[in-house]
Write an enzyme that holds these catalytic residues in place. Sequence first.
Site, PDB file in Angstrom:
ATOM      1  N   TYR A 163      21.206  -1.364  16.642  1.00  0.00           N
ATOM      2  CA  TYR A 163      19.967  -0.644  16.320  1.00  0.00           C
ATOM      3  C   TYR A 163      20.217   0.874  16.294  1.00  0.00           C
ATOM      4  O   TYR A 163      19.729   1.585  15.402  1.00  0.00           O
ATOM      5  CB  TYR A 163      18.932  -1.019  17.378  1.00  0.00           C
ATOM      6  CG  TYR A 163      17.557  -0.439  17.210  1.00  0.00           C
ATOM      7  CD1 TYR A 163      16.710  -0.876  16.197  1.00  0.00           C
ATOM      8  CD2 TYR A 163      17.075   0.521  18.103  1.00  0.00           C
ATOM      9  CE1 TYR A 163      15.420  -0.364  16.076  1.00  0.00           C
ATOM     10  CE2 TYR A 163      15.796   1.031  17.998  1.00  0.00           C
ATOM     11  CZ  TYR A 163      14.967   0.592  16.974  1.00  0.00           C
ATOM     12  OH  TYR A 163      13.692   1.103  16.865  1.00  0.00           O
ATOM     13  N   LYS A 167      19.628   3.202  13.107  1.00  0.00           N
ATOM     14  CA  LYS A 167      18.651   4.289  13.145  1.00  0.00           C
ATOM     15  C   LYS A 167      19.320   5.646  12.909  1.00  0.00           C
ATOM     16  O   LYS A 167      18.693   6.565  12.365  1.00  0.00           O
ATOM     17  CB  LYS A 167      17.882   4.267  14.469  1.00  0.00           C
ATOM     18  CG  LYS A 167      16.918   3.082  14.589  1.00  0.00           C
ATOM     19  CD  LYS A 167      15.957   3.009  13.409  1.00  0.00           C
ATOM     20  CE  LYS A 167      14.686   2.237  13.671  1.00  0.00           C
ATOM     21  NZ  LYS A 167      13.868   2.065  12.458  1.00  0.00           N
TER      22      LYS A 167
HETATM   23  N1  LIG Z   1       7.278   1.041  18.842  1.00  0.00           N
HETATM   24  C1  LIG Z   1       8.114   2.012  19.178  1.00  0.00           C
HETATM   25  O1  LIG Z   1       8.004   2.664  20.234  1.00  0.00           O
HETATM   26  C2  LIG Z   1       9.224   2.364  18.253  1.00  0.00           C
HETATM   27  C3  LIG Z   1      10.165   3.304  18.698  1.00  0.00           C
HETATM   28  C4  LIG Z   1      11.174   3.706  17.831  1.00  0.00           C
HETATM   29  C5  LIG Z   1      11.231   3.164  16.568  1.00  0.00           C
HETATM   30  N2  LIG Z   1      10.333   2.222  16.173  1.00  0.00           N
HETATM   31  C6  LIG Z   1      10.442   1.697  14.823  1.00  0.00           C
HETATM   32  O2  LIG Z   1       9.158   1.654  14.235  1.00  0.00           O
HETATM   33  C7  LIG Z   1       9.124   0.616  13.250  1.00  0.00           C
HETATM   34  C8  LIG Z   1       7.947  -0.298  13.504  1.00  0.00           C
HETATM   35  O3  LIG Z   1       8.127  -0.953  14.739  1.00  0.00           O
HETATM   36  P1  LIG Z   1       6.933  -1.554  15.626  1.00  0.00           P
HETATM   37  O4  LIG Z   1       7.118  -1.013  16.988  1.00  0.00           O
HETATM   38  O5  LIG Z   1       5.653  -1.375  14.936  1.00  0.00           O
HETATM   39  O6  LIG Z   1       7.383  -3.104  15.669  1.00  0.00           O
HETATM   40  P2  LIG Z   1       6.602  -4.449  15.290  1.00  0.00           P
HETATM   41  O7  LIG Z   1       7.544  -5.551  15.602  1.00  0.00           O
HETATM   42  O8  LIG Z   1       5.249  -4.451  15.899  1.00  0.00           O
HETATM   43  O9  LIG Z   1       6.403  -4.327  13.716  1.00  0.00           O
HETATM   44  C9  LIG Z   1       7.458  -4.462  12.816  1.00  0.00           C
HETATM   45  C10 LIG Z   1       6.960  -5.216  11.612  1.00  0.00           C
HETATM   46  O10 LIG Z   1       8.030  -5.300  10.652  1.00  0.00           O
HETATM   47  C11 LIG Z   1       7.983  -6.595  10.066  1.00  0.00           C
HETATM   48  N3  LIG Z   1       9.304  -6.921   9.518  1.00  0.00           N
HETATM   49  C12 LIG Z   1      10.441  -7.214  10.206  1.00  0.00           C
HETATM   50  N4  LIG Z   1      11.444  -7.463   9.359  1.00  0.00           N
HETATM   51  C13 LIG Z   1      10.944  -7.313   8.102  1.00  0.00           C
HETATM   52  C14 LIG Z   1      11.500  -7.436   6.798  1.00  0.00           C
HETATM   53  N5  LIG Z   1      12.796  -7.758   6.615  1.00  0.00           N
HETATM   54  N6  LIG Z   1      10.695  -7.198   5.732  1.00  0.00           N
HETATM   55  C15 LIG Z   1       9.397  -6.887   5.884  1.00  0.00           C
HETATM   56  N7  LIG Z   1       8.812  -6.775   7.109  1.00  0.00           N
HETATM   57  C16 LIG Z   1       9.580  -6.988   8.195  1.00  0.00           C
HETATM   58  C17 LIG Z   1       7.563  -7.515  11.199  1.00  0.00           C
HETATM   59  O11 LIG Z   1       7.029  -8.741  10.710  1.00  0.00           O
HETATM   60  C18 LIG Z   1       6.541  -6.653  11.932  1.00  0.00           C
HETATM   61  O12 LIG Z   1       5.223  -6.879  11.483  1.00  0.00           O
HETATM   62  C19 LIG Z   1      10.483  -0.081  13.328  1.00  0.00           C
HETATM   63  O13 LIG Z   1      11.343   0.447  12.350  1.00  0.00           O
HETATM   64  C20 LIG Z   1      10.967   0.292  14.706  1.00  0.00           C
HETATM   65  O14 LIG Z   1      12.373   0.239  14.811  1.00  0.00           O
HETATM   66  C21 LIG Z   1       9.332   1.801  16.983  1.00  0.00           C
END
Ligand SMILES: NC(=O)c1ccc[n+]([C@@H]2O[C@H](COP(=O)([O-])OP(=O)(O)OC[C@H]3O[C@@H](n4cnc5c(N)ncnc54)[C@H](O)[C@@H]3O)[C@@H](O)[C@H]2O)c1
Length: 295
Positions: A163, A167
């Site tokens: 990851y 990233k």
């Molecule tokens: N939540 C945090 O604190 C946080 C921190 C750093 C980075 N991020 C990043 O933010 C983004 C969103 O994460 P989140 O926390 O909302 O997670 P989440 O799991 O709630 O949402 C991610 C969504 O992406 C969808 N998904 C996964 N693979 C997919 C694909 N191949 N094609 C289409 N859709 C797909 C999933 O079904 C899900 O609905 C991600 O890139 C994550 O790495 C989140």
Amino acid sequence: MSEIRLDGRVAIVTGAGRGLGREHALLLAGRGAQVVVNDVGDGDASGASPAQQVVDEIRAAGGAAVVDDTEVGTAEGADRIVDRATSTYGRLDILVNNAGILRDRSFAKMSAQEYEAVMQVHVGGTFWMSQAAWPVMTGQGYGRIVNTTSAAGLFGNFGQVNYAAAKAAIIGITRTLAIEGARSGIRVNAIEPGARTRMTENLLGDLADSLDPALVAPLVLWLGAQECEATGEVYNVGGGRVARVVVAQTRGLFARDLTGEQVRDAWTEINDESTATVVTDFRQEMAILTDLLGR
Ligand SMILES: NC(=O)c1ccc[n+]([C@@H]2O[C@H](COP(=O)([O-])OP(=O)(O)OC[C@H]3O[C@@H](n4cnc5c(N)ncnc54)[C@H](O)[C@@H]3O)[C@@H](O)[C@H]2O)c1
């Protein structure tokens, strides 16, 4: 204070069925954008997929949205998603590359499958989606791309080497597309979010209550707006805070006939953050050296 509006703009948000992407899609649509709500997420007992539920919510509030259940990570999939935007709404102005997965495992035990799955969704997703959007945006002379990086990509994190690599790659993509898109009116930035979602619900501890995912979308709205000219930047966002993440270099050591011993003896000076300045591009770095070389 005038409201940021996106009327007439068309947006794609990947991974918009849940978590952060859902909030991005709701806010962009709430400000007038027509939104492709992309997500592969499974349906619940009622049968409606998470992406369909977001589309229903947008429409119920008077907005425009269409569902797309294509998996991001391949060139073919990306073409299909971009085609959904252009065939439904006639253009594409804002691309939010948000879809993501985790496959955490300590480095020694990480499998090829765990490495490749994460690289495909995050790096492949961002790369191919942006490449599919590129001819549409360059043709219009306008575009806004918002990518999603992570603290792991900037600082590393135990059990997340796949990851973190993905990233960090997204930061490289962001900065390079910002350079390549500049003369076509395309602005490309990355957010580094912190929020309570399915992905992080077991990781945030005491802070979880304060990290409403809706507090990340306002930055995406601004980065997606015509008035925002920032490009090639990374912004930390979460819990109501927004801050620019910078790359800085210390003044360091300069010696024409550099030796290992000189490096050793100047190690404190080389690492002295109090002398650091922000460096925003390669030319600036070269200019510092040109100056030192007296050329
Ligand atoms: N939540 C945090 O604190 C946080 C921190 C750093 C980075 N991020 C990043 O933010 C983004 C969103 O994460 P989140 O926390 O909302 O997670 P989440 O799991 O709630 O949402 C991610 C969504 O992406 C969808 N998904 C996964 N693979 C997919 C694909 N191949 N094609 C289409 N859709 C797909 C999933 O079904 C899900 O609905 C991600 O890139 C994550 O790495 C989140």
